[in-house]
Design a protein around this motif. Structure first.
Motif, short mmCIF file in Angstrom:
data_model
loop_
_atom_site.label_atom_id
_atom_site.label_comp_id
_atom_site.label_asym_id
_atom_site.label_seq_id
_atom_site.Cartn_x
_atom_site.Cartn_y
_atom_site.Cartn_z
N ASN A 185 -11.06 9.31 16.60
CA ASN A 185 -11.38 10.21 15.49
C ASN A 185 -10.48 11.45 15.52
O ASN A 185 -10.00 11.93 14.49
N SER A 186 -10.27 11.99 16.74
CA SER A 186 -9.39 13.15 16.88
C SER A 186 -7.96 12.82 16.47
O SER A 186 -7.29 13.60 15.78
N GLU A 187 -7.52 11.62 16.89
CA GLU A 187 -6.17 11.21 16.50
C GLU A 187 -6.05 11.03 14.99
O GLU A 187 -5.04 11.40 14.38
N VAL A 188 -7.13 10.44 14.41
CA VAL A 188 -7.12 10.26 12.96
C VAL A 188 -7.06 11.61 12.25
O VAL A 188 -6.31 11.81 11.28
N CYS A 189 -7.86 12.57 12.74
CA CYS A 189 -7.83 13.92 12.14
C CYS A 189 -6.45 14.55 12.27
O CYS A 189 -5.94 15.20 11.35
N THR A 190 -5.87 14.35 13.49
CA THR A 190 -4.53 14.91 13.71
C THR A 190 -3.52 14.28 12.76
O THR A 190 -2.67 14.96 12.16
N LEU A 191 -3.62 12.94 12.63
CA LEU A 191 -2.70 12.25 11.73
C LEU A 191 -2.91 12.69 10.28
O LEU A 191 -1.94 12.85 9.52
#
Length: 222
Positions: free
Chosen positions: A42-48
């Motif tokens: 989820n954090s990676e998705v938000c970052t992306l």
């Protein structure tokens, strides 16, 4: 026998319980790992997503920059064209003024040469020395002024000559003698001769006046 079976059943239950506990711990551990992985994803998705938004904004800024560069280039072209046209107009006006100045210069040179010829001094176009030419000019001018002054005096005297002759005639009659030679009039013939001489002098005045006027006009305008 029954006791042994009971003991064996209890041991089996303990074993199964420990196995269940172990599986429960494994399941809990995996659940925590899955939760961690989900949170990380989820954090990676938000970052992306954030990076994607930044990239979109960067693309928008780049597009606006290209548009601004195009507008600036077009404006610069217009300014340069206007400047070139203005320079051409100024060059044309300068050329026209130069032509007018050259015409005026030629006219002044012709007038200077004509004046120099009339005054009898070398023209600047002929390479005459400026100091010598100025000295000659001043000398000629002084001579002309003197001649004009003499001509004016002659004209003034001529214009007043008739009045002087009339006064001379009147006083001679009163004194019964010529006021110039002091000779006394003895008879009518002497008076008639005197009157005739004065009339001849008065008769010459118009011709002398005309010649004096012509002489003065020549000094002034010829």
């Amino acid at each position: 026998m029954q006791k042994n079976e009971a003991d064996l059943g209890a041991e089996g239950n303990d074993t199964r319980l420990r196995s269940l506990q172990s599986r429960q711990e494994e399941i809990s551990r995996r659940r925590h790992e899955l939760q961690y992985n989900v949170q990380r994803k989820n954090s990676e998705v938000c970052t992306l997503e954030a990076q994607s938004g930044v990239h979109a904004e960067v693309d928008s800024l780049r597009a606006r920059l290209r548009e601004a560069e195009q507008e600036l280039a077009a404006h610069i072209v217009v300014v340069v064209l206007v400047f070139v046209v203005e320079l051409q107009n100024r060059a044309g006006a300068a050329a026209a003024r130069r032509g007018s100045w050259e015409v005026d210069l030629k006219r002044l040179q012709q007038q200077e040469a004509q004046v120099a010829a009339e005054l009898g001094i070398p023209s600047a176009l002929e390479g005459g020395d400026a100091t010598s030419a100025m000295a000659d000019f001043n000398s000629t001018l002084a001579h002309k002024k003197n001649e004009v002054e003499l001509a004016r005096k002659d004209l003034a005297m001529t214009e007043s000559a008739k009045h002087m002759y009339d006064k001379f005639r009147e006083r001679s009659r009163q004194k019964n003698a010529c006021q110039f030679c002091k000779r006394t009039f003895q008879n009518e013939n002497d008076i008639a001769g005197f009157e005739d001489s004065v009339d001849k002098l008065v008769g010459k005045i118009p011709d002398f006046l005309e010649r004096s006027q012509h002489r003065l006009l020549c000094f002034l305008f010829c």
